[in-house]
Design an enzyme around this catalytic site. Structure first.
Site, PDB file in Angstrom:
ATOM      1  NE  ARG A  77     -13.108  26.092  16.302  1.00 16.10           N
ATOM      2  CZ  ARG A  77     -14.032  26.055  17.256  1.00 16.10           C
ATOM      3  NH1 ARG A  77     -14.958  25.105  17.256  1.00 16.10           N
ATOM      4  NH2 ARG A  77     -14.044  26.945  18.228  1.00 16.10           N
ATOM      5  CG  HIS A  78      -7.719  27.871  17.745  1.00 21.53           C
ATOM      6  ND1 HIS A  78      -8.265  27.548  18.971  1.00 21.53           N
ATOM      7  CD2 HIS A  78      -8.601  28.704  17.140  1.00 21.53           C
ATOM      8  CE1 HIS A  78      -9.417  28.168  19.114  1.00 21.53           C
ATOM      9  NE2 HIS A  78      -9.656  28.877  18.009  1.00 21.53           N
ATOM     10  CG  ASN A 137     -12.009  27.771  22.442  1.00 23.02           C
ATOM     11  OD1 ASN A 137     -11.071  27.311  21.802  1.00 23.02           O
ATOM     12  ND2 ASN A 137     -12.870  28.629  21.908  1.00 23.02           N
ATOM     13  NE  ARG A 147      -8.762  31.880  19.111  1.00 26.26           N
ATOM     14  CZ  ARG A 147      -8.970  33.197  19.017  1.00 26.26           C
ATOM     15  NH1 ARG A 147      -8.108  34.031  19.542  1.00 26.26           N
ATOM     16  NH2 ARG A 147     -10.044  33.670  18.392  1.00 26.26           N
ATOM     17  CD  GLU A 167     -13.622  33.049  14.540  1.00 28.56           C
ATOM     18  OE1 GLU A 167     -13.705  33.263  13.316  1.00 28.56           O
ATOM     19  OE2 GLU A 167     -14.113  32.035  15.085  1.00 28.56           O
ATOM     20  CG  HIS A 215      -9.636  31.659  14.376  1.00 30.42           C
ATOM     21  ND1 HIS A 215      -9.220  31.717  15.677  1.00 30.42           N
ATOM     22  CD2 HIS A 215      -8.611  32.150  13.627  1.00 30.42           C
ATOM     23  CE1 HIS A 215      -8.005  32.253  15.728  1.00 30.42           C
ATOM     24  NE2 HIS A 215      -7.608  32.520  14.493  1.00 30.42           N
TER      25      HIS A 215
HETATM   26  O1  F6P Z   1     -16.124  30.507  20.298  1.00 30.81           O
HETATM   27  C1  F6P Z   1     -15.041  30.397  19.442  1.00 30.81           C
HETATM   28  C2  F6P Z   1     -15.170  31.322  18.264  1.00 30.81           C
HETATM   29  O2  F6P Z   1     -14.079  31.121  17.414  1.00 30.81           O
HETATM   30  C3  F6P Z   1     -15.276  32.825  18.623  1.00 30.81           C
HETATM   31  O3  F6P Z   1     -14.048  33.483  18.781  1.00 30.81           O
HETATM   32  C4  F6P Z   1     -16.103  33.368  17.495  1.00 30.81           C
HETATM   33  O4  F6P Z   1     -16.683  34.628  17.784  1.00 30.81           O
HETATM   34  C5  F6P Z   1     -17.091  32.260  17.300  1.00 30.81           C
HETATM   35  O5  F6P Z   1     -16.377  31.041  17.544  1.00 30.81           O
HETATM   36  C6  F6P Z   1     -17.691  32.192  15.909  1.00 30.81           C
HETATM   37  O6  F6P Z   1     -18.754  31.273  15.905  1.00 30.81           O
HETATM   38  P1  F6P Z   1     -20.274  31.797  15.884  1.00 30.81           P
HETATM   39  O7  F6P Z   1     -20.358  32.583  14.592  1.00 30.81           O
HETATM   40  O8  F6P Z   1     -21.108  30.543  15.870  1.00 30.81           O
HETATM   41  O9  F6P Z   1     -20.541  32.689  17.066  1.00 30.81           O
END
Ligand code: F6P
Length: 403
Positions: free
Chosen positions: A216-217, A223, A268, A289, A355
């Protein structure tokens, strides 16, 4: 499925569970079996049999092997009747009689494509025989390498005596394609979307060992504030990670001139790759992402408070839930297909900086994890997952660069 049944290989992930195919699957795609000819992978049932067992004029051996093949095929058909779409039946199937048996069993249940790989390069054959003796469970209890080597050579001779090239039904022949220089692919009696995708996949895949590094970044400013999506910069900690990652990549890939760094188009990941020098960097929109649509920029708490129905629907089925005006995990998986094909095609190492949701899907593909687990796979920040691709399958190592 147990070990006698087809293995849940990466092709099945890519082709068999594509969300867009599900509507059509019953009519058009239900039940494709690819059976591999001249594969020397032994089944557990056949382990520790010496070369005599594989002689064409040994009726007990032939009968036992046919029995195991029929059992495996039955399992595969049962799996397809439960909704499986593409199964890989990994066996030698090097006689017409055996193939006829399989085609009879398939009638009315599934279609078959035979896959025959031919290799005329003596050095590659020699290398593969050596790897087989060293790494295959067939010879795990044979401490004497030379004895194993001789036995396997005579097993091959026995196969060669009865070998009949595939000339019937639908088939794909891959001829001298191992090295990646030239080679030929023959395609017979194959049409339709899914069979076409299978050919496309096979043209691009190979077993040259090389690592794929997934990370990941570095921690982003979003975050830190528990906000999802967005396109924020790195936090101070995230910047430290980008430098540590650069040192790591420099050491790990210093002799790998052809390696490349892949990022998404979001800041990022581009900033995380920033300090890495000496390798080409490629930005992929498909690595962005998951698009959280109207929830972009919110915290999970805010979603729960302001959009409780959305929050609950996602909790109930995180794989299929699609953010309003955004994406679901299934959407992400589908858009990753070209990235996966390119990763399969690469012969040099690739560092993928992306991501959480995207890396869960990519990781699941290589690590053979079931679809329903994907949204819940742990994908921590500041950790590199190294996937080693090669003849013996996929191996994994993890490096945590920050405490
Ligand atoms: O929180 C970081 C992130 O990369 C968000 O940008 C993204 O919506 C999320 O994680 C994805 O993870 P999850 O599907 O568990 O919400």
């Amino acid at each position: 499925m147990n070990s006698l049944q087809c293995r849940n290989l990466r092709l099945v992930f890519l082709l068999g569970e594509r969300p867009s195919l599900q509507l059509n699957s019953l009519v058009i795609f239900a039940g494709w079996v690819i059976t591999q000819n001249i594969s020397m992978l032994g089944r557990r049932f056949l382990l520790m049999q010496n070369a005599d067992f594989f002689r064409g004029d040994n009726p007990e051996g032939v009968e036992a092997r046919n029995e195991v093949a029929a059992l495996a095929m039955e399992d595969m058909i049962a799996w397809m009747q439960e909704g499986g779409q593409v199964g890989i039946f990994d066996a030698t199937n090097s006689t017409r009689e055996r193939r006829n048996m399989l085609m009879k069993m398939a009638e009315g249940n599934c279609k078959i494509i035979f896959l025959e790989t031919l290799c005329n390069d003596k050095r590659i054959i020699e290398r593969n025989i050596r790897l087989k003796i060293q790494q295959s469970p067939d010879y795990s209890e044979q401490p004497d390498f030379e004895a194993g080597y001789e036995d396997f050579k005579s097993r091959l001779d026995n196969y060669e005596k009865v070998y009949e090239p595939v000339e019937e039904g639908s088939y794909i022949k891959m001829i001298d394609m191992v090295s990646g220089n030239g080679g030929q692919i023959q395609v017979n009696n194959i049409s339709g979307y899914l069979p076409g995708r299978i050919v496309f996949f096979l043209v691009n895949m190979h077993l040259t060992p090389r690592p794929i590094l997934l990370t990941r970044h570095g921690e982003s400013r979003y975050n830190v504030r528990s906000r999802i999506g967005g396109d924020s910069l790195l936090s101070d900690t995230g910047e430290i990670y980008s430098k540590k990652l650069s040192n790591f990549v420099e050491k790990r890939l210093k002799s790998e001139k052809a390696a490349s760094i892949w990022t998404s188009t979001l800041q990022r990941t581009i900033l995380t790759a920033g300090p890495i020098v000496g390798f080409p960097k490629i930005q992929w929109r498909a690595l962005d992402e998951i698009n959280s649509g109207v929830c972009d920029g919110m915290t999970y708490e805010e979603i729960k408070r302001n959009m409780p129905e959305e929050y609950e629907s996602r909790k109930k089925d995180k794989l299929r839930y699609r953010y309003p005006r955004g994406e679901s995990y299934l959407d992400v998986i589908q858009r990753l297909e070209p990235v996966i094909i390119e990763l399969e095609r690469q012969r040099a190492p690739v560092v993928v900086i992306s991501h959480q949701a995207v890396l869960r899907a990519l990781y699941a593909y290589f690590a053979d994890r079931p679809l329903k687990e994907i949204p819940h796979i742990e994908m921590p920040l500041h950790t590199i997952i190294e996937i080693q691709m090669g003849v013996t399958g996929v191996q994994e190592k993890r490096y945590k660069l920050m405490d």
